[in-house]
Structure formats: structure tokens, C-alpha cells
Design a protein around this motif. Structure first.
Motif, PDB file in Angstrom:
ATOM      1  N   VAL A 184       1.138  -5.774   2.428  1.00 24.26           N
ATOM      2  CA  VAL A 184       0.271  -5.217   3.460  1.00 24.26           C
ATOM      3  C   VAL A 184      -0.784  -4.346   2.794  1.00 24.26           C
ATOM      4  O   VAL A 184      -0.560  -3.800   1.722  1.00 24.26           O
ATOM      5  N   ARG A 185      -1.914  -4.237   3.458  1.00 30.50           N
ATOM      6  CA  ARG A 185      -2.972  -3.347   2.994  1.00 30.50           C
ATOM      7  C   ARG A 185      -2.921  -2.110   3.881  1.00 30.50           C
ATOM      8  O   ARG A 185      -3.111  -2.198   5.093  1.00 30.50           O
ATOM      9  N   ALA A 186      -2.654  -0.965   3.275  1.00 27.53           N
ATOM     10  CA  ALA A 186      -2.530   0.286   4.025  1.00 27.53           C
ATOM     11  C   ALA A 186      -3.889   0.964   4.154  1.00 27.53           C
ATOM     12  O   ALA A 186      -4.864   0.554   3.521  1.00 27.53           O
ATOM     13  N   GLU A 187      -3.928   2.023   4.978  1.00 26.27           N
ATOM     14  CA  GLU A 187      -5.166   2.803   5.085  1.00 26.27           C
ATOM     15  C   GLU A 187      -5.535   3.307   3.705  1.00 26.27           C
ATOM     16  O   GLU A 187      -4.681   3.690   2.917  1.00 26.27           O
ATOM     17  N   GLY A 188      -6.805   3.281   3.405  1.00 21.74           N
ATOM     18  CA  GLY A 188      -7.263   3.692   2.085  1.00 21.74           C
ATOM     19  C   GLY A 188      -7.325   2.527   1.109  1.00 21.74           C
ATOM     20  O   GLY A 188      -7.800   2.675   0.004  1.00 21.74           O
ATOM     21  N   GLY A 189      -6.809   1.374   1.520  1.00 22.56           N
ATOM     22  CA  GLY A 189      -6.925   0.182   0.692  1.00 22.56           C
ATOM     23  C   GLY A 189      -5.781  -0.086  -0.259  1.00 22.56           C
ATOM     24  O   GLY A 189      -5.788  -1.095  -0.952  1.00 22.56           O
ATOM     25  N   SER A 190      -4.772   0.798  -0.319  1.00 20.60           N
ATOM     26  CA  SER A 190      -3.665   0.536  -1.235  1.00 20.60           C
ATOM     27  C   SER A 190      -2.804  -0.619  -0.719  1.00 20.60           C
ATOM     28  O   SER A 190      -2.699  -0.844   0.484  1.00 20.60           O
ATOM     29  N   ILE A 191      -2.214  -1.350  -1.643  1.00 17.34           N
ATOM     30  CA  ILE A 191      -1.398  -2.519  -1.326  1.00 17.34           C
ATOM     31  C   ILE A 191       0.068  -2.138  -1.489  1.00 17.34           C
ATOM     32  O   ILE A 191       0.455  -1.520  -2.487  1.00 17.34           O
TER      33      ILE A 191
END
Length: 134
Positions: free
Chosen positions: A112-119
Motif C-alpha cells: 500500500v502507498r501511505a500518506e506521504g508516499g511511503s510504501i
């Protein structure tokens, strides 16, 4: 749109009888609305990286059903979702993360791609691993 992506992949990669290293990459099934420019941009990146695409146009209500079927955790729904080698990809996952997922084959449901763009990796229990991945 599905056929355009497949045709573009065929043109970029050559005919089915033509062998190159990129043809060993798996097909990615992409579920997205037809009028989604970010989805089309991500699909173009996947095709340019050598992935074959099976784009299936789905409007948001149908997309939510697919996300539930793939067990995408609540709160991580996206404009599009994809499936590759039994894993889901929720959001525009970068190429390096997809390649790591395919080669390392972790015991997980997907990325999943979380807020802020981290995977983040999603475990079989449905929990999102706190540490960014890979």
C-alpha cells in the motif's frame, strides 16, 4: 483503454515470439476507471518498465468491491488497484518496490502507498507493517 495498453506493450516489447529479458516480467492486472489520468500515467510507467498490462476498466463502486476481494486494508483505498503474482498493489507503487516484491516473495498480501508516499507491506493478518518497505 485495455487494448491500447496491451498493444503498446506488444509494440515496445516485440512480438510474442521475440525473446528479451523484459518478457520474463509478469503481467499486472490493473483495475481503474477509464478517465483516470494518474492511473494512465502509472500504467505507462509499468509498460515502459517492461510489464505486460491487463487494464480492466472499473468505476469506483466496482473498484471498492475488488479492493475488498483483494483484502486491501481499510483506509488504503486508491484510485486504482493492481494485482501481480498473487499480491495486490494499492496506489501508484514505484517500480523498485514491485520488483522487490516479485523477487523477494514475502509472506504478505501486498503493498500500500501511505500518506506521504511511503510504501508499506501488508501482512496476511491484514496489518500494515509500520516500517516503510523495501
Amino acid at each position: 483503454m485495455r487494448y491500447i495498453i496491451l498493444l503498446a506493450s506488444w509494440v515496445l516489447l516485440g512480438s510474442p515470439g521475440h525473446t528479451t529479458e523484459t518478457q520474463t516480467l509478469p503481467t499486472i492486472s490493473l483495475y481503474a476507471p477509464s478517465q483516470c489520468q494518474p492511473c494512465a500515467d502509472w500504467a505507462a510507467q509499468l509498460a515502459a518498465a517492461g510489464y505486460m498490462l491487463d487494464w480492466q476498466e472499473k468505476e469506483p463502486p466496482a473498484l471498492r468491491k475488488i479492493e475488498r476481494w483483494l483484502n486491501v486494508p481499510s483506509g488504503y483505498e486508491s484510485l486504482h488497484v493492481a494485482r501481480v503474482k498473487g499480491y495486490f498493489l494499492a496506489g501508484p507503487i514505484p517500480m523498485h518496490a514491485i520488483q522487490c516484491l516479485i523477487t523477494e516473495k514475502p509472506s504478505a498480501r501486498g503493498l500500500v502507498r501511505a500518506e506521504g508516499g511511503s510504501i508499506h507491506l501488508v501482512g496476511h493478518d491484514g496489518r500494515v507493517v509500520a516500517t516503510p518497505w523495501p
